[in-house]
Design an enzyme around this catalytic site. Structure first.
Site, PDB file in Angstrom:
ATOM      1  N   CYS A  30       0.833  -1.210   0.000  1.00 32.69           N
ATOM      2  CA  CYS A  30       0.000   0.000   0.000  1.00 32.69           C
ATOM      3  C   CYS A  30       0.868   1.261   0.000  1.00 32.69           C
ATOM      4  O   CYS A  30       1.718   1.452   0.871  1.00 32.69           O
ATOM      5  CB  CYS A  30      -0.914  -0.030   1.227  1.00 32.69           C
ATOM      6  SG  CYS A  30      -1.571   1.569   1.722  1.00 32.69           S
ATOM      7  N   CYS A  55       0.634   3.362   3.099  1.00 31.54           N
ATOM      8  CA  CYS A  55       1.310   2.681   4.214  1.00 31.54           C
ATOM      9  C   CYS A  55       2.823   2.912   4.138  1.00 31.54           C
ATOM     10  O   CYS A  55       3.498   3.107   5.159  1.00 31.54           O
ATOM     11  CB  CYS A  55       1.025   1.182   4.188  1.00 31.54           C
ATOM     12  SG  CYS A  55      -0.729   0.753   4.202  1.00 31.54           S
ATOM     13  N   CYS A 104     -29.313  -5.255  -9.595  1.00 31.36           N
ATOM     14  CA  CYS A 104     -28.964  -6.308  -8.623  1.00 31.36           C
ATOM     15  C   CYS A 104     -28.956  -7.692  -9.277  1.00 31.36           C
ATOM     16  O   CYS A 104     -29.984  -8.161  -9.782  1.00 31.36           O
ATOM     17  CB  CYS A 104     -29.952  -6.257  -7.458  1.00 31.36           C
ATOM     18  SG  CYS A 104     -29.997  -7.744  -6.453  1.00 31.36           S
ATOM     19  N   CYS A 147     -31.260 -10.264  -7.586  1.00 32.13           N
ATOM     20  CA  CYS A 147     -32.665 -10.025  -7.936  1.00 32.13           C
ATOM     21  C   CYS A 147     -32.989 -10.655  -9.293  1.00 32.13           C
ATOM     22  O   CYS A 147     -34.060 -11.251  -9.477  1.00 32.13           O
ATOM     23  CB  CYS A 147     -32.957  -8.530  -7.978  1.00 32.13           C
ATOM     24  SG  CYS A 147     -32.519  -7.637  -6.464  1.00 32.13           S
TER      25      CYS A 147
END
Length: 518
Positions: free
Chosen positions: A60, A63, A402, A405
């Site tokens: 990272c 980081c 979705c 769905c």
């Protein structure tokens, strides 16, 4: 010696830079930073009263930038009983997941048995040292001198919670509760206790009980909120702080939005284009905020940055605007945008809202003229009428994008068709779907799609469906939880049997008739 070309040199420097940065993301073994694992984490937290933990990944970039600063801060704090630790989330995935780590680096402050708090300081060594040193100080500052108290109030950058202790209240259970709450909320507020005579005379209402006063940054002393508890406990004090610590006319930003939503009381928005517009409306809104303190929160919102939020409260992106969002009921109310906002209308609008005489702005698709599918196309305008129709109503709240769905759709349509094709089933059961991105529904907590609720025909409380998304499971749910016990599987099987008989009869009728020859 051949000179390196620019491309080769750049590549080498990039590799060297990457290697150095990669090493820097992980604290130097010579620093005071402690590397923690799943096996050592809990024990370390229990043994140390104050810990700043960095959840990181070696690759990272942020980081890598933080690494040296974190190591330097750890060394500076080593003698103060404040520990800094690192958890490598590429190695300790389960530990990081248990704390809901979504990005790197994430910094959390651990203090004994309290829930960890997000680190709110800057990510330079000096800032880390200053922030953590402040946290190591007592949660409550005791200030007895009047001028020192006044200086502290005038220099506030975050709300001050002042405990005023009359002589007869010292050592009371309420005092212990104050210190307990201060320890839990110290990252967000400045807690002070005083027995100063001037403040006791001004604020104390009972010689044997503490009084609590909330001073907010950048506000007049007379605007402070004073507690008036009929009964007192930790919950009452926390609620008092949560409500009263917010500014009379605050500001919605990415940092403050969640705290206002979590308060769960109506939120009144004024969207402004310029500072001049905000300044002009402040004398109107501030008295309203005082009047409705604890009932409605009032905030400004900078439209050039956050104007798109207007659509979330069913308003057009035309500014300035004034609207109220009833968070608990998810109902939205707004001053008409047919013409430019007249600020003089705000006070009456708020009064009408408080009196319950306003109609909410409902986002809804138009009611279909014809229902031409087995699944009922439900919209916001008629949601309440349908779910309270006296039938067992199963509603799928979905989003067009979705995937789950879409996978449910064929099964859901088959289920609806079973009821629709049966005389009794059609009269007693409705299988419906509602596009939750295009329709408002009040008093409903939808956290993901699809979400299915059954509204029993007898008007009892709606029931969340949490079972398998199969035809059999859905049919059993409606049969067992609905008012009428209609069994879709029995209807289906009976229809199939009847169809088989009909087909057999038809086949026999179509077969040629055989005659004996003469």
């Amino acid at each position: 010696m051949r000179l390196l070309n620019l491309q080769t040199l750049t590549a080498i420097l990039a590799v060297l830079s990457f290697t150095k940065a990669e090493d820097n993301a992980i604290a130097s073994p010579d620093s005071a930073v402690v590397k923690l694992t799943s096996e050592t984490f809990q024990g370390f937290i229990k043994e140390n009263p104050l810990v700043l933990a960095e959840f990181f990944a070696p690759w990272c970039g942020h980081c890598k930038k933080l690494g040296p600063e974190f190591s330097s801060a750890a060394d500076a704090l080593a003698t103060k009983d404040i520990k800094l630790a690192q958890i490598d989330c590429t190695e300790e995935r389960d530990l990081c997941n248990s704390f809901g780590i979504k990005g790197y680096p994430t910094l959390k402050v651990f203090r004994g048995a309290n829930e960890p708090a997000e680190y709110q300081g800057q990510r330079q060594s000096d800032s880390i040292v200053s922030y953590m040193t402040k946290l190591s100080l007592p949660a409550v500052s005791v200030i007895e001198n009047s001028s020192d108290l006044l200086d502290s109030i005038s220099e506030l950058t975050s709300p001050m919670i002042l405990q005023v202790l009359p002589p007869g209240a010292t050592g009371s259970d309420a005092n212990s509760t104050f210190y307990e709450v201060a320890n839990a909320l110290r990252n967000d507020f400045f807690f002070v206790s005083t027995s100063n005579d001037e403040y006791v005379k001004k604020y104390a209402t009972d010689s044997k009980k503490p009084t609590y006063v909330v001073f907010r940054a950048d506000e007049q002393l007379d605007d402070a909120s004073v507690s008036n508890f009929d009964t007192f406990d930790k919950t009452h004090l926390v609620d008092f702080i949560d409500v009263e610590s917010k500014p009379l006319f605050g500001e919605i930003t990415g940092a403050t939005f969640q705290s206002y939503m979590a308060a769960n009381i109506p939120l009144a928005y004024y969207f402004w284009n310029t500072e001049a517009e905000r300044d002009a409306v402040a004398p109107i809104i501030t008295p309203l905020a005082k009047k409705y303190r604890g009932e409605i929160n009032f905030v400004g919102l900078e439209a050039p940055k956050f104007g798109m939020h207007a659509k979330n409260i069913n308003m057009e992106e035309t500014f300035p605007l004034f609207a109220i969002h009833d968070i608990a009921g998810n109902l939205k109310y707004g001053i008409s945008q047919d013409k430019d906002l007249d600020n003089s209308l705000i006070a009456k609008f708020v009064s009408d809202y408080a009196a319950g005489s306003l109609e909410p702005i409902v986002k809804s698709e138009e009611i279909p003229e014809v229902q031409d599918e087995a699944v009922y196309h439900l919209v916001g305008y008629e949601h309440e009428a349908i779910v309270k129709s006296g039938k067992d109503v199963l509603v799928e709240y979905y989003a067009p994008w979705c995937g789950h769905c879409k996978r449910l759709a064929p099964t859901y349509e088959e289920l609806a068709a079973i009821y629709q094709n049966d005389t009794i089933g059609k009269e007693k059961v409705v299988v419906a779907k509602l596009d939750h991105t295009a329709n408002d529904v009040s008093n409903l907590d939808i956290t993901g799609y699809p979400t299915l609720f059954l509204y029993p025909g007898d008007g009892s409380e709606k029931i969340l469906y949490e079972g398998q998304r199969s035809l059999e499971a859905l049919a059993d749910f409606i049969k067992e939880k609905g008012t009428y016990g209609i069994d879709a599987l029995e209807i289906r099987d009976a229809a199939a049997a009847a169809a088989a008989v009909t087909e057999e009869v038809a086949e026999e009728a179509a077969a040629p008739v055989e005659h004996d020859e003469l």
